[in-house]
Structure formats: structure tokens, C-alpha cells
Design a protein around this motif. Structure first.
Motif, mmCIF file in Angstrom:
data_model
loop_
_atom_site.group_PDB
_atom_site.id
_atom_site.type_symbol
_atom_site.label_atom_id
_atom_site.label_comp_id
_atom_site.label_asym_id
_atom_site.label_seq_id
_atom_site.Cartn_x
_atom_site.Cartn_y
_atom_site.Cartn_z
ATOM 1 N N THR A 1 0.836 -1.202 0.000
ATOM 2 C CA THR A 1 0.000 0.000 0.000
ATOM 3 C C THR A 1 0.866 1.246 0.000
ATOM 4 O O THR A 1 0.586 2.214 -0.713
ATOM 5 N N GLU A 2 1.943 1.233 0.780
ATOM 6 C CA GLU A 2 2.854 2.380 0.830
ATOM 7 C C GLU A 2 3.489 2.654 -0.535
ATOM 8 O O GLU A 2 3.698 3.810 -0.900
ATOM 9 N N TYR A 3 3.808 1.585 -1.294
ATOM 10 C CA TYR A 3 4.366 1.769 -2.637
ATOM 11 C C TYR A 3 3.406 2.572 -3.511
ATOM 12 O O TYR A 3 3.786 3.565 -4.120
ATOM 13 N N PHE A 4 2.139 2.146 -3.553
ATOM 14 C CA PHE A 4 1.161 2.839 -4.395
ATOM 15 C C PHE A 4 0.913 4.261 -3.897
ATOM 16 O O PHE A 4 0.758 5.187 -4.700
ATOM 17 N N ASN A 5 0.912 4.461 -2.583
ATOM 18 C CA ASN A 5 0.734 5.816 -2.034
ATOM 19 C C ASN A 5 1.930 6.717 -2.346
ATOM 20 O O ASN A 5 1.784 7.931 -2.471
ATOM 21 N N SER A 6 3.120 6.117 -2.504
ATOM 22 C CA SER A 6 4.314 6.917 -2.778
ATOM 23 C C SER A 6 4.380 7.412 -4.224
ATOM 24 O O SER A 6 5.086 8.366 -4.516
ATOM 25 N N VAL B 1 3.936 8.496 -11.319
ATOM 26 C CA VAL B 1 4.820 7.557 -12.001
ATOM 27 C C VAL B 1 3.971 6.332 -12.333
ATOM 28 O O VAL B 1 3.209 5.878 -11.487
ATOM 29 N N PRO B 2 4.082 5.781 -13.549
ATOM 30 C CA PRO B 2 3.292 4.582 -13.863
ATOM 31 C C PRO B 2 3.654 3.432 -12.922
ATOM 32 O O PRO B 2 4.839 3.156 -12.710
ATOM 33 N N PRO B 3 2.654 2.765 -12.352
ATOM 34 C CA PRO B 3 2.949 1.655 -11.450
ATOM 35 C C PRO B 3 3.348 0.406 -12.231
ATOM 36 O O PRO B 3 2.917 0.209 -13.357
ATOM 37 N N SER B 4 4.188 -0.412 -11.635
ATOM 38 C CA SER B 4 4.526 -1.704 -12.230
ATOM 39 C C SER B 4 4.869 -2.680 -11.114
ATOM 40 O O SER B 4 5.275 -2.275 -10.025
ATOM 41 N N MET B 5 4.717 -3.953 -11.416
ATOM 42 C CA MET B 5 5.048 -4.969 -10.423
ATOM 43 C C MET B 5 6.551 -4.976 -10.151
ATOM 44 O O MET B 5 6.974 -5.149 -9.008
ATOM 45 N N LEU B 6 7.362 -4.754 -11.174
ATOM 46 C CA LEU B 6 8.817 -4.719 -10.956
ATOM 47 C C LEU B 6 9.213 -3.578 -10.031
ATOM 48 O O LEU B 6 10.064 -3.751 -9.151
ATOM 49 N N LEU C 1 7.306 -2.315 -7.768
ATOM 50 C CA LEU C 1 6.850 -2.732 -6.444
ATOM 51 C C LEU C 1 7.891 -3.637 -5.791
ATOM 52 O O LEU C 1 8.251 -3.442 -4.624
ATOM 53 N N TYR C 2 8.414 -4.602 -6.548
ATOM 54 C CA TYR C 2 9.420 -5.516 -5.995
ATOM 55 C C TYR C 2 10.672 -4.751 -5.582
ATOM 56 O O TYR C 2 11.268 -5.037 -4.544
ATOM 57 N N LEU C 3 11.077 -3.771 -6.386
ATOM 58 C CA LEU C 3 12.237 -2.951 -6.026
ATOM 59 C C LEU C 3 11.957 -2.159 -4.750
ATOM 60 O O LEU C 3 12.831 -2.037 -3.881
ATOM 61 N N THR D 1 11.152 -14.243 -4.892
ATOM 62 C CA THR D 1 10.682 -14.059 -3.516
ATOM 63 C C THR D 1 9.209 -13.664 -3.505
ATOM 64 O O THR D 1 8.431 -14.171 -2.700
ATOM 65 N N ALA D 2 8.819 -12.788 -4.439
ATOM 66 C CA ALA D 2 7.405 -12.396 -4.538
ATOM 67 C C ALA D 2 6.541 -13.611 -4.853
ATOM 68 O O ALA D 2 5.463 -13.786 -4.276
ATOM 69 N N SER D 3 7.026 -14.452 -5.751
ATOM 70 C CA SER D 3 6.297 -15.677 -6.099
ATOM 71 C C SER D 3 6.162 -16.591 -4.879
ATOM 72 O O SER D 3 5.099 -17.178 -4.643
ATOM 73 N N ASN D 4 7.228 -16.688 -4.096
ATOM 74 C CA ASN D 4 7.183 -17.511 -2.878
ATOM 75 C C ASN D 4 6.184 -16.946 -1.867
ATOM 76 O O ASN D 4 5.461 -17.691 -1.220
ATOM 77 N N TYR D 5 6.168 -15.616 -1.718
ATOM 78 C CA TYR D 5 5.185 -14.989 -0.824
ATOM 79 C C TYR D 5 3.772 -15.293 -1.301
ATOM 80 O O TYR D 5 2.890 -15.625 -0.508
ATOM 81 N N LYS D 6 3.553 -15.193 -2.602
ATOM 82 C CA LYS D 6 2.210 -15.436 -3.154
ATOM 83 C C LYS D 6 1.751 -16.869 -2.880
ATOM 84 O O LYS D 6 0.578 -17.103 -2.575
#
Length: 167
Positions: free
Chosen positions: A17-22, A67-72, A74-76, A84-89
Motif C-alpha cells: 500500500t505504501e508503494y502505491f501511495n508513494s 509515475v506509472p505503477p509496475s510490479m517490478l 513494487l518488488y524494487l 521471492t514475490a512468487s514464494n510470498y504469493k
């Protein structure tokens, strides 16, 4: 012994959530309306007001991205790898929910940009097809075998086959 977990379920969801808010902000949606007055030249005086939700009490809000959001990205931001993201999922629970919500927010952003009529949408269309399961629109033609419907792929109206071009 394996590495220590970086995030608990709640801290992972909060960090997403903090990523998207930033990279974005919620702004009120405004509409232009006629105030009923006129200026010295006789033209109507216009003003902006908040667009209200159907309940009539809550102002409508829209997320605006700086800034356009992206999953990459977010991971950064989370300082994790794709693996690691896949493992969390795979762990399920709030981990999975946070990543699914993030992916949907990225997809919604891309769909919104596409709907706004950008000049060269091919990259976004390609991304939505490859990464979000979108499929090209197909058009039906009414003269298949036995009078049935034939499904044709979407054709670019500006593309003219080479044998039909005027030379």
C-alpha cells in the motif's frame, strides 16, 4: 537454516500500500458547471464543483499516478526479487491478497491509459495480452458455412493490403 522472513503478512500488505501511495494520490473528481451568472460580456460564468457518489454525500475520488505503477517497481520498493514475490504469493493469506491487489491496480492503470486514447497503444495492448490475460477483440461476420457466424480477427482499419494500394 534459511534466511529470516523480511515481512509478516500485515507488514507486507502495508508495504504494498505504501508503494502505491508513494507514486500516486487520491484527488477529488471535479466537474465544470454553469453558475447561472454571466460576466460583463454576457457569457456564462463557469465554476468547478466536486462530483458526488450516488449517496449524494461522499465526494468521488480518483487515483492520479505521478509515475506509472509496475510490479517490478513494487518488488524494487519492497527490496525483494520476483522469485521471492512468487514464494510470498504461494504462502496465501494476506501475502497473496496483497500481490493480487497490486497486480489488479497495475492492470487497471494500464486499461485506464488505454481508454484515454493514447497515440501509440500497441505496447500497452501487448502488455495486457501477455501479462494480464487480455485477448484481442474478434468481430463476427454473418456468412459462415450453413449461414453460421464466422469469427474474424480484429483488423487495423488503416492497414491496406499491398495488392489493393494505389500506385
Amino acid at each position: 537454516m534459511g534466511r529470516k522472513k523480511s515481512y509478516t503478512e500485515k507488514s507486507f500488505q502495508k508495504a504494498c500500500t505504501e508503494y502505491f501511495n508513494s507514486i500516486s494520490a487520491e484527488r477529488p473528481v471535479k466537474e465544470l458547471y454553469d453558475t447561472g451568472r454571466t460576466n460583463k460580456s454576457g457569457y456564462p460564468v463557469m465554476a468547478y464543483r466536486d462530483v458526488m457518489m450516488p449517496d449524494g454525500k461522499t465526494p468521488m475520488k480518483q487515483r492520479v499516478y505521478f509515475v506509472p505503477p509496475s510490479m517490478l517497481d513494487l518488488y524494487l520498493y519492497l527490496d525483494i526479487s520476483k522469485q521471492t514475490a512468487s514464494n510470498y504469493k504461494k504462502r496465501g493469506g494476506l501475502y497473496e491478497r496483497a500481490l493480487i491487489e497490486a497486480d489488479l491496480m497495475v492492470e487497471a492503470y494500464k486499461a485506464r491509459v488505454l481508454n484515454e486514447g493514447i497515440k501509440r497503444p500497441q505496447g500497452i495492448i501487448f502488455d495486457l495480452q501477455c501479462n494480464h490475460g487480455w485477448s484481442p477483440e474478434k468481430k463476427a461476420q454473418d456468412n459462415g458455412e450453413g449461414g453460421g457466424v464466422v469469427i474474424l480477427p480484429e483488423i487495423d482499419r488503416l492497414e491496406v493490403p499491398s495488392e489493393e494500394k494505389d500506385e
